[in-house]
Design a protein around this motif. Structure first.
Motif, mmCIF file in Angstrom:
data_model
loop_
_atom_site.group_PDB
_atom_site.id
_atom_site.type_symbol
_atom_site.label_atom_id
_atom_site.label_comp_id
_atom_site.label_asym_id
_atom_site.label_seq_id
_atom_site.Cartn_x
_atom_site.Cartn_y
_atom_site.Cartn_z
ATOM 1 N N GLU A 49 18.400 26.911 54.032
ATOM 2 C CA GLU A 49 17.487 27.184 52.926
ATOM 3 C C GLU A 49 16.773 28.516 53.120
ATOM 4 N N ALA A 50 16.362 28.792 54.369
ATOM 5 C CA ALA A 50 15.677 30.055 54.649
ATOM 6 C C ALA A 50 16.608 31.247 54.441
ATOM 7 N N ARG B 166 20.491 32.591 42.997
ATOM 8 C CA ARG B 166 20.261 31.385 43.802
ATOM 9 C C ARG B 166 21.530 30.562 44.031
ATOM 10 N N ARG C 207 15.382 36.684 47.727
ATOM 11 C CA ARG C 207 14.313 37.694 47.769
ATOM 12 C C ARG C 207 14.879 39.108 47.627
ATOM 13 N N ASP D 92 16.882 31.721 50.746
ATOM 14 C CA ASP D 92 15.641 32.285 50.199
ATOM 15 C C ASP D 92 15.565 33.789 50.476
ATOM 16 N N ASN E 160 22.869 29.896 47.859
ATOM 17 C CA ASN E 160 22.989 28.556 48.447
ATOM 18 C C ASN E 160 24.401 28.283 48.946
#
Length: 264
Positions: free
Chosen positions: A177-178, A190, A185, A181, A194
């Protein structure tokens, strides 16, 4: 009946499906006992296994206890049967504690992880001499071999195995997940981020199995003065390595606490 499974949640169902699909035990030789009778009926219908009542547990050669540790005190009185071997997935609850509650030394303790749902679990197995002599350990290895790899460990290492391998999918999911993210950013969509994170962790696991030490793979990727070493510097500054170690330690200690809650 060769096996009765008490508790057919996500883990119990994964094991049951693997065992039936791989022909380890014939469906008519397996019984299930589940608090949710509607769910039990559906599983029995789909897989061809038997639904059981508590009074029928003694018909099984072995009983798999696949419930949360907090439930053990309540179910132990009717779980106890004569001439039956037990296999337990309950985190933290020792073979000795289970044996004292059920009046037998034929107890095998196992600890799989969520990858059992896709047939790629890592499962630890342990038990006393009586479980070895009765063939219960071999039986457990055969069962859990249907959903992944099996490792026989001394029981004093079991909570550490739980803290790393059984809890590990959650830690790795946080890393995924990090990663996603961070990519979002910096502009990646997204869904793509993922997917890339998931595939990255899966393929990296395969690469790690081909190397003697994780550091070897890290060094292969991190070229002098490059992007990777810059990223690794930030991970070290953030204490990521120490944080992951502390997670394993905390989970191991929690497993020990769960076991103490069930001691006589």
């Amino acid at each position: 009946m060769q096996l009765a499974i008490v508790g057919v949640g996500k883990l119990g169902l994964s094991l049951l499906t693997g065992v039936v699909n791989k022909g380890v035990i014939a469906p008519h030789d397996i019984g299930i006992l589940e608090a949710n009778t509607e769910r039990a009926q559906d599983i029995a219908s789909r897989l061809g296994v038997r639904m059981l009542a508590k009074e029928e547990l003694g018909q099984a050669g072995r009983i798999l206890i696949c419930v949360q540790p907090r439930m053990f005190s309540d179910i132990a009185p009717w779980l106890a049967q004569e001439n039956v071997g037990y296999i337990s997935t309950m985190a933290g609850v020792s073979a000795g504690t289970i044996g004292r509650r059920l009046g037998t030394r034929r107890v095998v303790r196992v600890m799989p992880n969520l990858a059992a749902t896709i047939g790629r679990s890592q499962t630890a197995v342990t038990g006393p001499r009586e479980a070895h002599d009765a063939g219960d350990i071999d039986f457990a290895r055969q069962l859990f071999g249907a959903v992944g790899q099996v490792y026989e460990l001394p029981e004093h290492l079991f909570n550490a195995f739980t803290g790393m391998s059984a809890s590990g999918p959650a830690y790795v999911a946080v890393v995924a997940e990090a990663l996603a993210d961070g990519a979002v950013r910096m502009g990646l969509p997204r869904p793509l981020a993922n997917e890339l994170a998931a595939r990255l962790l899966s393929s990296t696991g395969e690469l790690l199995l081909e190397r003697a030490h994780p550091g070897m793979l890290k060094d292969e990727v991190a070229s002098p003065g490059g992007t990777t070493i810059a990223g690794l510097e930030e991970l070290e500054a953030a204490g990521v390595r120490g944080g992951v170690m502390k997670a394993v330690i905390a989970a191991t200690r929690r497993g020990t606490e769960l076991g103490k809650d069930q001691e006589d």
